[in-house]
Design a protein around this motif. Structure first.
Motif, PDB file in Angstrom:
ATOM      1  N   MET A  86      -5.496 -59.985 -22.057  1.00 19.30           N
ATOM      2  CA  MET A  86      -5.785 -60.057 -23.474  1.00 19.30           C
ATOM      3  C   MET A  86      -6.513 -58.795 -23.904  1.00 19.30           C
ATOM      4  SD  MET A  86      -8.391 -62.525 -25.324  1.00 19.30           S
ATOM      5  CE  MET A  86      -8.194 -62.732 -27.024  1.00 19.30           C
ATOM      6  N   ARG A  87      -6.152 -58.306 -25.032  1.00 23.97           N
ATOM      7  CA  ARG A  87      -6.777 -57.099 -25.542  1.00 23.97           C
ATOM      8  C   ARG A  87      -7.686 -57.429 -26.712  1.00 23.97           C
ATOM      9  NH1 ARG A  87      -5.467 -52.654 -23.602  1.00 23.97           N
ATOM     10  NH2 ARG A  87      -5.662 -51.485 -25.523  1.00 23.97           N
ATOM     11  N   HIS A  88      -8.748 -56.659 -26.828  1.00 26.47           N
ATOM     12  CA  HIS A  88      -9.724 -56.923 -27.883  1.00 26.47           C
ATOM     13  C   HIS A  88      -9.145 -56.701 -29.280  1.00 26.47           C
ATOM     14  CE1 HIS A  88     -10.251 -52.548 -27.754  1.00 26.47           C
ATOM     15  NE2 HIS A  88     -10.876 -52.657 -28.917  1.00 26.47           N
ATOM     16  N   HIS A  89      -8.075 -55.888 -29.393  1.00 27.00           N
ATOM     17  CA  HIS A  89      -7.461 -55.640 -30.705  1.00 27.00           C
ATOM     18  C   HIS A  89      -6.938 -56.942 -31.328  1.00 27.00           C
ATOM     19  CE1 HIS A  89      -7.831 -51.339 -30.244  1.00 27.00           C
ATOM     20  NE2 HIS A  89      -7.291 -51.435 -29.040  1.00 27.00           N
ATOM     21  N   ASP A  90      -6.393 -57.826 -30.498  1.00 28.59           N
ATOM     22  CA  ASP A  90      -5.905 -59.114 -31.003  1.00 28.59           C
ATOM     23  C   ASP A  90      -7.054 -59.943 -31.559  1.00 28.59           C
ATOM     24  OD1 ASP A  90      -3.315 -58.443 -30.166  1.00 28.59           O
ATOM     25  OD2 ASP A  90      -3.637 -59.349 -28.191  1.00 28.59           O
ATOM     26  N   LEU A  91      -8.173 -59.946 -30.854  1.00 25.39           N
ATOM     27  CA  LEU A  91      -9.333 -60.700 -31.321  1.00 25.39           C
ATOM     28  C   LEU A  91      -9.892 -60.083 -32.600  1.00 25.39           C
ATOM     29  CD1 LEU A  91     -11.373 -62.947 -31.081  1.00 25.39           C
ATOM     30  CD2 LEU A  91     -12.633 -61.558 -29.423  1.00 25.39           C
ATOM     31  N   LEU A  92      -9.929 -58.757 -32.677  1.00 25.64           N
ATOM     32  CA  LEU A  92     -10.398 -58.116 -33.905  1.00 25.64           C
ATOM     33  C   LEU A  92      -9.541 -58.528 -35.098  1.00 25.64           C
ATOM     34  CD1 LEU A  92     -11.243 -54.520 -32.624  1.00 25.64           C
ATOM     35  CD2 LEU A  92     -12.862 -56.253 -33.452  1.00 25.64           C
ATOM     36  N   GLY A 147     -15.150 -53.288 -26.783  1.00 25.20           N
ATOM     37  CA  GLY A 147     -13.736 -53.149 -26.422  1.00 25.20           C
ATOM     38  C   GLY A 147     -13.300 -54.297 -25.529  1.00 25.20           C
ATOM     39  N   ASP A 148     -12.409 -54.012 -24.604  1.00 27.20           N
ATOM     40  CA  ASP A 148     -11.908 -55.057 -23.707  1.00 27.20           C
ATOM     41  C   ASP A 148     -13.022 -55.648 -22.833  1.00 27.20           C
ATOM     42  OD1 ASP A 148      -9.350 -54.888 -24.725  1.00 27.20           O
ATOM     43  OD2 ASP A 148      -8.601 -53.612 -23.100  1.00 27.20           O
ATOM     44  N   ASP A 149     -14.073 -54.860 -22.565  1.00 23.02           N
ATOM     45  CA  ASP A 149     -15.186 -55.386 -21.763  1.00 23.02           C
ATOM     46  C   ASP A 149     -15.881 -56.560 -22.447  1.00 23.02           C
ATOM     47  OD1 ASP A 149     -14.788 -53.672 -19.659  1.00 23.02           O
ATOM     48  OD2 ASP A 149     -16.409 -52.300 -20.200  1.00 23.02           O
ATOM     49  N   ASP A 165     -17.475 -60.065 -16.392  1.00 22.08           N
ATOM     50  CA  ASP A 165     -18.207 -58.986 -15.714  1.00 22.08           C
ATOM     51  C   ASP A 165     -18.290 -57.727 -16.574  1.00 22.08           C
ATOM     52  OD1 ASP A 165     -15.579 -58.159 -15.591  1.00 22.08           O
ATOM     53  OD2 ASP A 165     -15.565 -57.803 -13.435  1.00 22.08           O
ATOM     54  N   GLY A 166     -18.018 -57.850 -17.865  1.00 20.23           N
ATOM     55  CA  GLY A 166     -18.033 -56.702 -18.763  1.00 20.23           C
ATOM     56  C   GLY A 166     -19.401 -56.369 -19.321  1.00 20.23           C
ATOM     57  N   ALA A 194     -23.795 -58.058 -19.890  1.00 23.74           N
ATOM     58  CA  ALA A 194     -24.689 -59.226 -19.934  1.00 23.74           C
ATOM     59  C   ALA A 194     -24.318 -60.200 -21.044  1.00 23.74           C
ATOM     60  CB  ALA A 194     -26.132 -58.768 -20.102  1.00 23.74           C
ATOM     61  N   GLU A 195     -23.569 -59.716 -22.042  1.00 24.50           N
ATOM     62  CA  GLU A 195     -23.106 -60.565 -23.128  1.00 24.50           C
ATOM     63  C   GLU A 195     -21.596 -60.424 -23.232  1.00 24.50           C
ATOM     64  OE1 GLU A 195     -25.225 -60.175 -26.804  1.00 24.50           O
ATOM     65  OE2 GLU A 195     -27.154 -59.913 -25.800  1.00 24.50           O
ATOM     66  N   HIS A 196     -20.900 -61.534 -23.492  1.00 27.23           N
ATOM     67  CA  HIS A 196     -19.447 -61.475 -23.598  1.00 27.23           C
ATOM     68  C   HIS A 196     -18.915 -62.671 -24.373  1.00 27.23           C
ATOM     69  CE1 HIS A 196     -20.710 -63.000 -19.605  1.00 27.23           C
ATOM     70  NE2 HIS A 196     -20.050 -64.050 -20.027  1.00 27.23           N
ATOM     71  N   VAL A 197     -17.659 -62.544 -24.784  1.00 27.76           N
ATOM     72  CA  VAL A 197     -16.976 -63.582 -25.547  1.00 27.76           C
ATOM     73  C   VAL A 197     -16.599 -64.742 -24.634  1.00 27.76           C
ATOM     74  CG1 VAL A 197     -14.820 -64.083 -26.790  1.00 27.76           C
ATOM     75  CG2 VAL A 197     -16.097 -61.986 -27.292  1.00 27.76           C
ATOM     76  N   THR A 198     -16.740 -65.960 -25.151  1.00 28.74           N
ATOM     77  CA  THR A 198     -16.247 -67.161 -24.482  1.00 28.74           C
ATOM     78  C   THR A 198     -15.415 -67.950 -25.498  1.00 28.74           C
ATOM     79  OG1 THR A 198     -18.298 -68.338 -25.058  1.00 28.74           O
ATOM     80  CG2 THR A 198     -18.168 -67.366 -22.847  1.00 28.74           C
ATOM     81  N   GLY A 199     -14.587 -68.840 -24.992  1.00 23.66           N
ATOM     82  CA  GLY A 199     -13.771 -69.685 -25.848  1.00 23.66           C
ATOM     83  C   GLY A 199     -14.146 -71.138 -25.657  1.00 23.66           C
ATOM     84  N   SER A 200     -14.225 -71.899 -26.754  1.00 22.50           N
ATOM     85  CA  SER A 200     -14.562 -73.315 -26.628  1.00 22.50           C
ATOM     86  C   SER A 200     -13.663 -74.170 -27.507  1.00 22.50           C
ATOM     87  CB  SER A 200     -16.038 -73.563 -26.949  1.00 22.50           C
ATOM     88  OG  SER A 200     -16.295 -73.393 -28.318  1.00 22.50           O
ATOM     89  N   CYS A 201     -13.661 -75.470 -27.190  1.00 21.83           N
ATOM     90  CA  CYS A 201     -12.763 -76.403 -27.868  1.00 21.83           C
ATOM     91  C   CYS A 201     -13.485 -77.705 -28.177  1.00 21.83           C
ATOM     92  CB  CYS A 201     -11.554 -76.677 -26.973  1.00 21.83           C
ATOM     93  SG  CYS A 201     -10.308 -77.710 -27.733  1.00 21.83           S
ATOM     94  N   PHE A 202     -13.496 -78.043 -29.455  1.00 22.44           N
ATOM     95  CA  PHE A 202     -14.017 -79.319 -29.921  1.00 22.44           C
ATOM     96  C   PHE A 202     -12.844 -80.296 -29.907  1.00 22.44           C
ATOM     97  CE2 PHE A 202     -16.798 -76.132 -31.614  1.00 22.44           C
ATOM     98  CZ  PHE A 202     -18.053 -76.705 -31.675  1.00 22.44           C
ATOM     99  N   VAL A 203     -12.929 -81.354 -29.121  1.00 17.11           N
ATOM    100  CA  VAL A 203     -11.839 -82.319 -28.977  1.00 17.11           C
ATOM    101  C   VAL A 203     -12.179 -83.571 -29.781  1.00 17.11           C
ATOM    102  CG1 VAL A 203     -10.481 -83.700 -27.370  1.00 17.11           C
ATOM    103  CG2 VAL A 203     -11.281 -81.414 -26.691  1.00 17.11           C
TER     104      VAL A 203
END
Length: 180
Positions: A1-7, A30-32, A37-38, A40-49
């Motif tokens: 996955m590339r960060h451009h899609d998320l942007l 960017g992609d990190d 491991d990119g 100390a802070e990074h994107v995560t994905g979550s789902c409310f069911v």
């Protein structure tokens, strides 16, 4: 996955200071920004069911955090998008193998600092929603101590600060998606 899609997906959201902070974080990292491991802070994905009538929500009791919360986790290299991360994590953590997102639309942004016991300092969480039948068999994963349905208006006491408000906002947005 590339960060451009998320942007692109973040830019499509209505203006808000939170959205702009996410855009700045992802642009800078960017992609990190999408890798565990990119930094100390990074994107995560979550789902409310939610149940199909949106009256109940399926939550897991997070072992490290010691609270009830939606399903979610780190973006893995094989995940084509953050929405795919959210769906994969919800399937893994709930045991509901055929769980599907309502949409790939982002419904929640929540950056939260992490306390001791976590390997990173903060998650820039991006939330989505799914529906599941409360009668479907559920299973507890290695990452949580329990998985249980709760009425959306009677959440357990052990939820993170602000979780009830976030849940209500996600539910409202998910209801609109379901009606569309």
């Amino acid at each position: 996955m590339r960060h451009h899609d998320l942007l692109r997906d973040l830019t499509a959201l209505p203006f808000s200071p939170v959205r702009d902070a996410y855009l700045e974080f992802v642009r800078a990292g960017g992609d990190d920004a999408l890798r565990r491991d990119g930094g100390a802070e990074h994107v995560t994905g979550s789902c409310f069911v939610f149940s199909p009538d949106f009256a109940q929500v399926l939550l897991c009791f997070h072992g490290k955090g010691r609270f009830w919360v939606q399903f979610g986790g780190h973006v893995e290299p094989q995940d084509p998008s953050v929405s795919a991360t959210a769906q994969r994590e919800a399937r893994e953590e709930s045991g509901i193998g055929d769980l599907r997102l309502l949409s790939a639309a982002i419904l929640d942004l929540d950056r939260h600092a992490l306390q001791q016991g976590f390997a990173c300092a903060a998650h820039w969480d991006i939330g989505f929603a799914a529906l599941a039948d409360p009668a479907a068999p559920i299973a507890v994963s290695d990452e949580s101590e329990d998985v249980r349905w709760f009425p959306v208006d009677a959440l357990p006491a052990e939820v993170p600060d602000g979780f009830g408000e976030r849940l209500r906002a996600v539910r409202e947005a998910a209801l609109q998606l379901a009606d569309a």
